[in-house]
Design an enzyme around this catalytic site. Sequence first.
Site, PDB file in Angstrom:
ATOM      1  N   HIS A  95       6.488   0.519  -8.713  1.00  0.00           N
ATOM      2  CA  HIS A  95       5.754   0.414  -7.391  1.00  0.00           C
ATOM      3  C   HIS A  95       5.962   1.765  -6.623  1.00  0.00           C
ATOM      4  O   HIS A  95       6.243   1.672  -5.218  1.00  0.00           O
ATOM      5  CB  HIS A  95       6.298  -0.556  -6.506  1.00  0.00           C
ATOM      6  CG  HIS A  95       6.164  -2.236  -6.791  1.00  0.00           C
ATOM      7  ND1 HIS A  95       4.927  -2.275  -7.940  1.00  0.00           N
ATOM      8  CD2 HIS A  95       6.723  -3.411  -6.927  1.00  0.00           C
ATOM      9  CE1 HIS A  95       4.726  -3.572  -8.086  1.00  0.00           C
ATOM     10  NE2 HIS A  95       5.976  -4.068  -7.679  1.00  0.00           N
ATOM     11  N   HIS A 165       1.420  -6.704  -2.115  1.00  0.00           N
ATOM     12  CA  HIS A 165       2.441  -7.633  -2.706  1.00  0.00           C
ATOM     13  C   HIS A 165       2.801  -8.985  -2.022  1.00  0.00           C
ATOM     14  O   HIS A 165       4.029  -8.992  -2.048  1.00  0.00           O
ATOM     15  CB  HIS A 165       3.535  -6.922  -2.938  1.00  0.00           C
ATOM     16  CG  HIS A 165       4.482  -6.899  -4.255  1.00  0.00           C
ATOM     17  ND1 HIS A 165       5.314  -8.314  -4.358  1.00  0.00           N
ATOM     18  CD2 HIS A 165       4.730  -6.591  -5.558  1.00  0.00           C
ATOM     19  CE1 HIS A 165       5.890  -8.389  -5.322  1.00  0.00           C
ATOM     20  NE2 HIS A 165       5.761  -7.407  -6.187  1.00  0.00           N
ATOM     21  N   GLU A 277      -1.134  -9.628  -7.668  1.00  0.00           N
ATOM     22  CA  GLU A 277      -1.299  -8.492  -7.332  1.00  0.00           C
ATOM     23  C   GLU A 277      -2.588  -7.695  -8.236  1.00  0.00           C
ATOM     24  O   GLU A 277      -2.429  -7.385  -9.208  1.00  0.00           O
ATOM     25  CB  GLU A 277       0.003  -7.722  -7.551  1.00  0.00           C
ATOM     26  CG  GLU A 277       1.176  -7.968  -7.082  1.00  0.00           C
ATOM     27  CD  GLU A 277       2.450  -7.723  -7.696  1.00  0.00           C
ATOM     28  OE1 GLU A 277       2.564  -6.418  -7.874  1.00  0.00           O
ATOM     29  OE2 GLU A 277       3.445  -8.569  -8.568  1.00  0.00           O
TER      30      GLU A 277
END
Length: 311
Positions: A95, A165, A277
């Site tokens: 991420h 997210h 996601e």
Amino acid sequence: MIFGTLPSGEQVERVELSSGRLRAEVLTLGAIVRSLEVSGVNVVLGLDTLEDYLTRSRYFGAVVGRYGNRIAGGRFTLDGVEYRLPVNNGPNSLHGGTEGFDSKVWTISDRTDSSVTLTLTSPDGDQGYPGTLTASVTYTLGDDALRIDYLTETDAPTVVNLTNHSYFNLTGGGDVLDHVVRIEAEHYLPVDADKIPTGEPAPVKGTVFDFTEPHTVGERYDGAYDHCFVLDGGIQVTAGGLTMEVTTTEPGVQFYSGSMLDGVATPYGAFAGLCLETQHFPDSPNQPQFPSTVLRPGERRTSTTTYTFTS
């Protein structure tokens, strides 16, 4: 409206949006969707304080980047140059690294009663990524839907993979093990022990990853999903008399069931919410057979994901 002040002195704002039976709160920290109410029921997991988001969050509601999901070994090669990234998930970069877009304060560039646009500039070398990247995300409520529009541009070749997210729980409490999920995907990406795709997509037919027909989260695989599906269409989730339909321009979706939430490091326990996601595939910069995540100067990368709610 001020939500809180960071140790640096930078203020985090809270924006309220409304349209019909939908209400939402968005924070400038991480472009976080803090709440999303459908007829008064909050269907996403949010945190009470700024301190919680700084110390107890697992990306709750945030836009993650510069690269959502994992990059193997925290490195990739672009145009013959190797770039090294912070390793923050076993041997991988996850991420965007240790200080990804979820930890940045975005700027409000446009706002109405039902929409807000947030922008962020990521400088060349930020978390090891090349090029100065400008990003914007627009949240719009309308027609019983939350629409998210992403836009990125760069001044030098780079890779980018933005996603939201949010953890969804359509009943507003309890766990999601009885949420019914349907994913229009004939293939998924098998992964190794470090959750890096092993290569080519594999058929879901005959496996616990087959959601072409509806199944509850907890019905198989101990509910512990954290896998990318190759989308052929949309996604539907149903619970408590509410259905959420997800459509996207992205080629994949990471379905994560929240199995690793522990109720200690975070305020929520295992399976308190599930993530969908929408994104390009994990580790694409190292796997040329996957759709490219390379962005070059003069290009505009756009993406749209819509969450529509019906009762």
